[in-house]
Design a protein around this motif. Structure first.
Motif, short mmCIF file in Angstrom:
data_model
loop_
_atom_site.label_atom_id
_atom_site.label_comp_id
_atom_site.label_asym_id
_atom_site.label_seq_id
_atom_site.Cartn_x
_atom_site.Cartn_y
_atom_site.Cartn_z
N PRO A 223 -40.54 4.96 -97.77
CA PRO A 223 -40.45 4.09 -96.59
C PRO A 223 -39.67 4.75 -95.46
N TYR A 224 -39.75 4.14 -94.32
CA TYR A 224 -38.82 4.46 -93.25
C TYR A 224 -37.59 3.57 -93.47
N LEU A 225 -36.43 4.14 -93.35
CA LEU A 225 -35.19 3.43 -93.70
C LEU A 225 -34.22 3.47 -92.53
N PHE A 226 -33.52 2.37 -92.36
CA PHE A 226 -32.62 2.22 -91.21
C PHE A 226 -31.34 1.53 -91.64
N TRP A 227 -30.28 1.83 -90.93
CA TRP A 227 -29.04 1.07 -91.02
C TRP A 227 -28.66 0.61 -89.61
N VAL B 135 -36.00 -1.69 -94.12
CA VAL B 135 -37.12 -0.85 -94.53
C VAL B 135 -38.26 -1.08 -93.56
N GLY B 136 -38.88 0.00 -93.11
CA GLY B 136 -39.98 -0.11 -92.17
C GLY B 136 -41.30 0.15 -92.85
N LEU B 137 -42.23 -0.75 -92.62
CA LEU B 137 -43.58 -0.62 -93.16
C LEU B 137 -44.55 -0.62 -91.99
N LEU C 255 -28.42 4.76 -87.83
CA LEU C 255 -29.16 5.95 -88.22
C LEU C 255 -30.49 5.53 -88.83
N LYS C 256 -31.36 6.52 -89.02
CA LYS C 256 -32.68 6.24 -89.59
C LYS C 256 -33.15 7.46 -90.36
N TYR C 257 -34.01 7.19 -91.34
CA TYR C 257 -34.63 8.24 -92.13
C TYR C 257 -36.13 8.06 -92.11
N PHE C 258 -36.84 9.13 -91.73
CA PHE C 258 -38.30 9.10 -91.77
C PHE C 258 -38.82 10.10 -92.79
N SER C 259 -38.29 11.31 -92.76
CA SER C 259 -38.71 12.35 -93.68
C SER C 259 -37.75 13.52 -93.54
N SER D 215 -50.34 -1.28 -85.42
CA SER D 215 -49.93 -0.13 -84.61
C SER D 215 -48.42 -0.05 -84.51
N ASN D 216 -47.74 -0.89 -85.22
CA ASN D 216 -46.28 -0.92 -85.12
C ASN D 216 -45.69 -0.86 -86.52
N TYR D 217 -44.42 -1.01 -86.57
CA TYR D 217 -43.73 -1.03 -87.84
C TYR D 217 -43.02 -2.36 -87.99
#
Lengths: 115, 113
Positions: free
Chosen positions: A31-35, A93-95, A48-52, A99-101
């Motif tokens: 997933p895309y993850l955020f705090w 968590v981003g799903l 912060l965020k994590y994509f890959s 066209s958006n998350y």
């Protein structure tokens, strides 16, 4: 369905101590993850965020988070807490949704900092 | 300061009354969002918009309507307020490349009696 769990509702630490806030997610793919952080009476601010890529992510205000796929976790850390860090912290968590998350937020962890 | 501005900040309504919450952003963001925050629930997406003239439903859209007539404004309407809509409402905006809401307003605290 994706979900986010923040096991700790309330954490108290002393100023200058280290901090780790836990976040676990349930999602089939990476997933895309955020705090986010929310100070009283204010909206949320992205920390912060994590994509890959690199699983250790640096954010603002001295925070970092580490993505651990094997544990389905994205814990937030700070080596030395300041009194101004007292706030509520939300993992999300981003799903991809059209066209958006769409973000699914955890229920939050309230951080109290003792002098 | 640039950012997301929500009006009003506080409001008390009686059951059945209607009202509109206004969100304005001056960052030329394409995406705008309305969330509600309830104790112990985190944030839940009500509606969102990916551009002027377009809106879409989020997780909890029932009882709410939205409009995005101008790019900088995103309105949230309650046609017939119910006590279950007592909450803190947050507007947020973001670019189409950001993958998440980037800027949040300070919230509107709404109580329905």
């Amino acid at each position: 369905a994706q979900s986010v769990t923040q096991p700790d509702i309330h954490i108290t630490v002393s100023e200058g101590a280290s901090l780790e806030l836990r976040c676990n997610y349930s999602y089939g793919a990476t997933p895309y993850l955020f705090w986010y952080v929310q100070s009283p009476g204010q909206g949320l601010q992205l920390l912060l965020k994590y994509f890959s890529g690199d699983t250790l992510v640096q954010g603002i205000k001295g925070f970092e988070a580490e993505f651990k796929r094997s544990q389905s976790s994205f814990n937030l850390r700070k080596p030395s807490v300041h009194w101004s860090d007292a706030a509520e912290y939300f993992c999300a968590v981003g799903l991809r949704w059209g066209s958006n998350y769409k973000l699914t937020f955890g229920k939050g962890t309230l951080l109290t900092v003792n002098p | 300061n640039a950012g997301v501005t929500q009006t009003p900040k506080f409001r008390v309504l009686k059951t059945g009354q209607s009202m509109t919450l206004l969100c304005a952003q001056d960052m030329n963001h394409e995406y705008m969002y309305w969330y509600r925050q309830d104790p112990g629930m985190g944030l839940r997406l009500i509606h969102y918009s990916v551009g002027e003239g377009t809106t879409a439903k989020g997780e909890v859209p029932d009882g709410y309507n939205v409009s995005r007539l101008k790019k900088q404004n995103f309105l949230l309407g309650l046609e017939s307020a119910a006590p279950s809509q007592t909450s803190v409402y947050f507007c947020a905006s973001g670019t189409q490349h950001s993958n998440q809401p980037q800027h949040f307003g300070d919230g509107t605290r709404l109580s329905i009696l």
